[in-house]
Design a protein around this motif. Sequence first.
Motif, short mmCIF file in Angstrom:
data_model
loop_
_atom_site.label_atom_id
_atom_site.label_comp_id
_atom_site.label_asym_id
_atom_site.label_seq_id
_atom_site.Cartn_x
_atom_site.Cartn_y
_atom_site.Cartn_z
N GLN A 137 37.96 50.66 41.89
CA GLN A 137 36.93 49.78 42.43
C GLN A 137 36.95 48.40 41.79
OE1 GLN A 137 33.19 51.81 42.08
NE2 GLN A 137 33.69 53.23 43.72
N GLY A 138 37.83 48.19 40.85
CA GLY A 138 37.92 46.92 40.15
C GLY A 138 39.19 46.17 40.51
N TRP A 139 39.46 45.11 39.73
CA TRP A 139 40.61 44.26 39.97
C TRP A 139 41.32 43.98 38.67
CZ3 TRP A 139 41.74 43.29 44.96
CH2 TRP A 139 40.73 43.50 45.88
N ARG A 140 42.64 43.78 38.75
CA ARG A 140 43.41 43.34 37.59
C ARG A 140 44.31 42.19 38.04
NH1 ARG A 140 47.44 48.33 37.09
NH2 ARG A 140 48.75 47.81 38.85
N SER A 199 40.46 32.64 33.33
CA SER A 199 39.08 32.83 32.91
C SER A 199 38.16 33.10 34.09
CB SER A 199 38.60 31.58 32.16
OG SER A 199 38.66 30.46 33.02
N LYS A 200 38.67 33.00 35.29
CA LYS A 200 37.83 33.18 36.48
C LYS A 200 37.50 34.65 36.69
CE LYS A 200 37.81 30.46 40.32
NZ LYS A 200 38.39 29.76 41.42
N ASP A 201 36.27 34.92 37.09
CA ASP A 201 35.81 36.26 37.41
C ASP A 201 36.56 36.75 38.65
OD1 ASP A 201 34.26 38.59 37.73
OD2 ASP A 201 32.84 37.50 39.01
N LEU A 202 37.31 37.85 38.52
CA LEU A 202 38.14 38.32 39.63
C LEU A 202 37.31 38.81 40.80
CD1 LEU A 202 41.06 40.14 37.80
CD2 LEU A 202 40.99 37.84 38.74
N GLN A 203 36.21 39.53 40.53
CA GLN A 203 35.37 39.99 41.63
C GLN A 203 34.76 38.80 42.36
OE1 GLN A 203 35.02 43.21 42.81
NE2 GLN A 203 34.05 42.10 44.50
N GLY A 204 34.37 37.78 41.62
CA GLY A 204 33.84 36.56 42.23
C GLY A 204 34.89 35.86 43.08
N LEU A 205 36.13 35.85 42.59
CA LEU A 205 37.22 35.24 43.35
C LEU A 205 37.43 35.97 44.67
CD1 LEU A 205 39.68 33.24 43.41
CD2 LEU A 205 41.00 35.09 42.38
N LEU A 206 37.41 37.30 44.64
CA LEU A 206 37.61 38.07 45.86
C LEU A 206 36.42 37.94 46.80
CD1 LEU A 206 40.17 39.82 46.44
CD2 LEU A 206 39.90 39.22 44.07
N ASP A 207 35.21 37.81 46.25
CA ASP A 207 34.04 37.59 47.09
C ASP A 207 34.14 36.25 47.82
OD1 ASP A 207 32.98 40.02 46.32
OD2 ASP A 207 31.66 39.15 44.78
N VAL A 208 34.66 35.25 47.13
CA VAL A 208 34.86 33.94 47.78
C VAL A 208 35.86 34.08 48.93
CG1 VAL A 208 35.78 31.61 47.45
CG2 VAL A 208 34.23 32.58 45.76
#
Length: 164
Positions: free
Chosen positions: A77-80, A88-97
């Motif tokens: 359920q996460g990202w790598r 430094s960018k939040d990966l979940q935030g990047l995918l939400d964008v």
Amino acid sequence: MILPCFLFTSLFMVKLSQRAWNNVIIVSMLALIMLFNLSSNFLNDDSDAPAFSTLIPQGLLISTIEFSNAKVERVGQGWRIESKLSVSKDLQGLLDVWQSVEVSPFEENLQWGDSQPKVTVWFIGQAEPIEYYFLILADKTLVKLGQQTYQLVNVNYQTLIPTE
């Protein structure tokens, strides 16, 4: 129309057992479900609608995004991220964008070269990825999907890539 009416009226003339009537009802309900399903597809045909209103087509789940300098993969359920950069960018935030970016068709004819940034996105359940080519202009960001060009509405290219 005459044949179904004839069959329906002829069923009332025939003495059927309770089990036979149950089968008739079940088959007629399945026929109605098929009729409603097919008529829904016929009545809601959106062939004139644009292929994309968001950068990521609705209903598709991202499994991997390949940037020029990084690769973001779904792990459970996460990202790598695999990158040479210290991101430094939040990966979940990047995918939400990526999931929320809106696009609008862009009609001007532009020359696309090989130097534009390319992002390849793989989706769960899809055999082939979608390749996004970006063109950054002074006041807008354009993306090419296949032969169609779109303009990013609510973000720019820098918010779509992982940065240091």
